[in-house]
Design an enzyme around this catalytic site. Structure first.
Site, PDB file in Angstrom:
ATOM      1  CG  ASP A   1      -0.224  -0.032   2.538  1.00 13.34           C
ATOM      2  OD1 ASP A   1       1.037  -0.020   2.529  1.00 13.34           O
ATOM      3  OD2 ASP A   1      -0.889  -0.063   3.583  1.00 13.34           O
ATOM      4  N   GLY A   2       2.178   1.128  -0.039  1.00 21.71           N
ATOM      5  CA  GLY A   2       3.054   2.301  -0.108  1.00 21.71           C
ATOM      6  C   GLY A   2       3.644   2.703   1.231  1.00 21.71           C
ATOM      7  CD  GLU A   3       0.649   2.027   5.998  1.00 17.44           C
ATOM      8  OE1 GLU A   3       1.049   1.029   6.627  1.00 17.44           O
ATOM      9  OE2 GLU A   3      -0.439   2.592   6.222  1.00 17.44           O
TER      10      GLU A   3
ATOM     11  CD  GLN B   1       5.732  28.394   6.236  1.00 15.42           C
ATOM     12  OE1 GLN B   1       6.016  28.570   5.064  1.00 15.42           O
ATOM     13  NE2 GLN B   1       4.805  29.105   6.857  1.00 15.42           N
TER      14      GLN B   1
ATOM     15  CG  HIS C   1      17.075  29.002   6.128  1.00 12.73           C
ATOM     16  ND1 HIS C   1      17.875  29.504   5.121  1.00 12.73           N
ATOM     17  CD2 HIS C   1      16.044  29.861   6.248  1.00 12.73           C
ATOM     18  CE1 HIS C   1      17.332  30.595   4.655  1.00 12.73           C
ATOM     19  NE2 HIS C   1      16.221  30.845   5.317  1.00 12.73           N
TER      20      HIS C   1
ATOM     21  CG  ASP D   1      21.189  36.532   1.523  1.00 18.70           C
ATOM     22  OD1 ASP D   1      21.864  36.275   2.531  1.00 18.70           O
ATOM     23  OD2 ASP D   1      20.413  35.708   0.999  1.00 18.70           O
TER      24      ASP D   1
ATOM     25  CE  LYS E   1      17.094  41.654  -5.531  1.00 22.79           C
ATOM     26  NZ  LYS E   1      15.770  41.028  -5.380  1.00 22.79           N
TER      27      LYS E   1
ATOM     28  CG  ASP F   1      23.003  30.843  -0.155  1.00 20.88           C
ATOM     29  OD1 ASP F   1      22.936  31.140   1.051  1.00 20.88           O
ATOM     30  OD2 ASP F   1      22.113  31.145  -0.971  1.00 20.88           O
TER      31      ASP F   1
HETATM   32  C1  R5P Z   1      17.783  32.177   1.405  1.00 23.92           C
HETATM   33  O1  R5P Z   1      17.671  32.844   2.418  1.00 23.92           O
HETATM   34  C2  R5P Z   1      18.693  31.004   1.341  1.00 23.92           C
HETATM   35  O2  R5P Z   1      19.867  31.231   2.065  1.00 23.92           O
HETATM   36  C3  R5P Z   1      19.036  30.634  -0.087  1.00 23.92           C
HETATM   37  O3  R5P Z   1      19.683  31.755  -0.673  1.00 23.92           O
HETATM   38  C4  R5P Z   1      17.793  30.301  -0.857  1.00 23.92           C
HETATM   39  O4  R5P Z   1      17.044  29.346  -0.176  1.00 23.92           O
HETATM   40  C5  R5P Z   1      18.171  29.783  -2.220  1.00 23.92           C
HETATM   41  O5  R5P Z   1      17.009  29.467  -2.920  1.00 23.92           O
HETATM   42  P1  R5P Z   1      16.993  29.378  -4.490  1.00 23.92           P
HETATM   43  O6  R5P Z   1      18.129  28.479  -4.903  1.00 23.92           O
HETATM   44  O7  R5P Z   1      15.643  28.787  -4.811  1.00 23.92           O
HETATM   45  O8  R5P Z   1      17.150  30.747  -5.041  1.00 23.92           O
END
Ligand code: R5P
Length: 285
Positions: free
Chosen positions: A34-36, A87, A119, A158, A181, A207
């Site tokens: 069933d996918g479980e 999130q 993050h 950033d 930016k 990043d």
């Molecule tokens: C943003 O705050 C994160 O540090 C990354 O820069 C971001 O999640 C990168 O997302 P994407 O590759 O979709 O631009």
């Protein structure tokens, strides 16, 4: 102590096992009709290290199953990539704080947790147990050194990623800056290093996550226009969703690498050493 992993963290778990000199226990993964999901671990002892990146919903469930499979053991969870961590607050009424929901669920039955370049470190507070973040900026710096670039310029995309970029740059004493930016008009924006001219420089953009690659592809196009000699990209978590790898290469980025916190073909950097060190240090606390 013994180590188990879920399906998408097998390579990293094996590397941590070698670094710590702790046995890796075989785990078999299967699905019911069933996918479980189903998993079965070999013999564990009274202490278990579970290595499991939550790269998708299946790996979230496998992590819960692995924690339960080690029910009779004291457990440390290493969750190198914590899905849903972006999130990390309610952006609109009615939304969940998904990072909190995931962290709370994973806390049941474990004694401590470790993440890698999470993050937002604030998410660690959502765990119901002591939770720590580990940075692999030095490992990324080691990789940049191996590229043998001439006087590289390390760039954060950033301001939020500046500390991480500084950690990478510290390895070789390289220049470091972040992209800024500037809105030139209603339709036009300019993305450029805040203080250092990228003209003629070998640039490495670093990043925490590359997801769709949109952030880095836009930055790369602008840096090329500003005369950068070459552009490379290195990140911790190579999610590489929606064709991000080809998008970045097509944008003129000469190399795109990530770490084994999110195992894929671009995972040339390992988080194993940093994780093993953090676990050893915590044991001596
Ligand atoms: C943003 O705050 C994160 O540090 C990354 O820069 C971001 O999640 C990168 O997302 P994407 O590759 O979709 O631009």
């Amino acid at each position: 102590m013994r180590i188990i992993s879920t399906e998408r963290s097998q390579v990293l778990a094996a590397r941590i096992s070698e670094k710590l000199g702790v046995p890796l226990v075989e785990t078999k993964f299967a699905r019911f009709p069933d996918g479980e999901m189903h998993l079965r671990c070999g013999e564990l002892d009274d202490e278990t290290l579970i290595v499991s990146s939550v790269v998708n919903n299946d790996m979230f469930v496998q992590t819960l199953l692995a924690i339960d499979a080690a029910d009779r053991s004291r457990k440390t969870l290493v969750v190198p990539y914590l899905g849903y961590s972006r999130q990390d607050r309610q952006f609109a009424p009615g939304e969940p704080v998904s990072a909190r929901a995931v962290a709370r669920a994973l806390s049941n039955g474990i004694e401590r947790a470790f993440a890698v370049n999470i993050h937002d470190p604030g998410v660690l507070d959502y765990f119901g147990v002591p939770a720590y973040d580990i940075t692999i900026a030095p490992a990324i710096g080691g990789y940049v050194g191996d590229l043998r670039l001439k006087d590289p310029l390390i760039l954060a995309p950033d301001e939020g990623a500046t500390e991480f970029a500084a950690g990478v740059a510290a390895v070789g004493g390289w220049d470091c800056d972040h992209l800024e930016k500037t809105r030139l008009s209603g339709e036009e924006v300019r993305i450029a290093p805040k203080t250092i001219d990228a003209g003629g420089r070998e640039v490495v953009i670093v990043d925490d996550i590359i997801s769709t690659g949109g952030t880095l592809a836009t930055a790369a196009c602008m840096l090329r226009e500003q005369g950068a000699a070459s552009i490379h990209a290195a990140c911790v978590h190579g999610v590489l969703a929606s064709g991000a790898y080809t998008r970045l290469r097509a944008a003129g980025i000469s190399s795109v690498v990530s770490s084994d916190t999110y195992e894929n073909a671009s995972s040339f950097i390992s988080a194993a050493n940093a994780i093993a060190t953090a676990i050893r240090d915590d044991a001596h606390r």
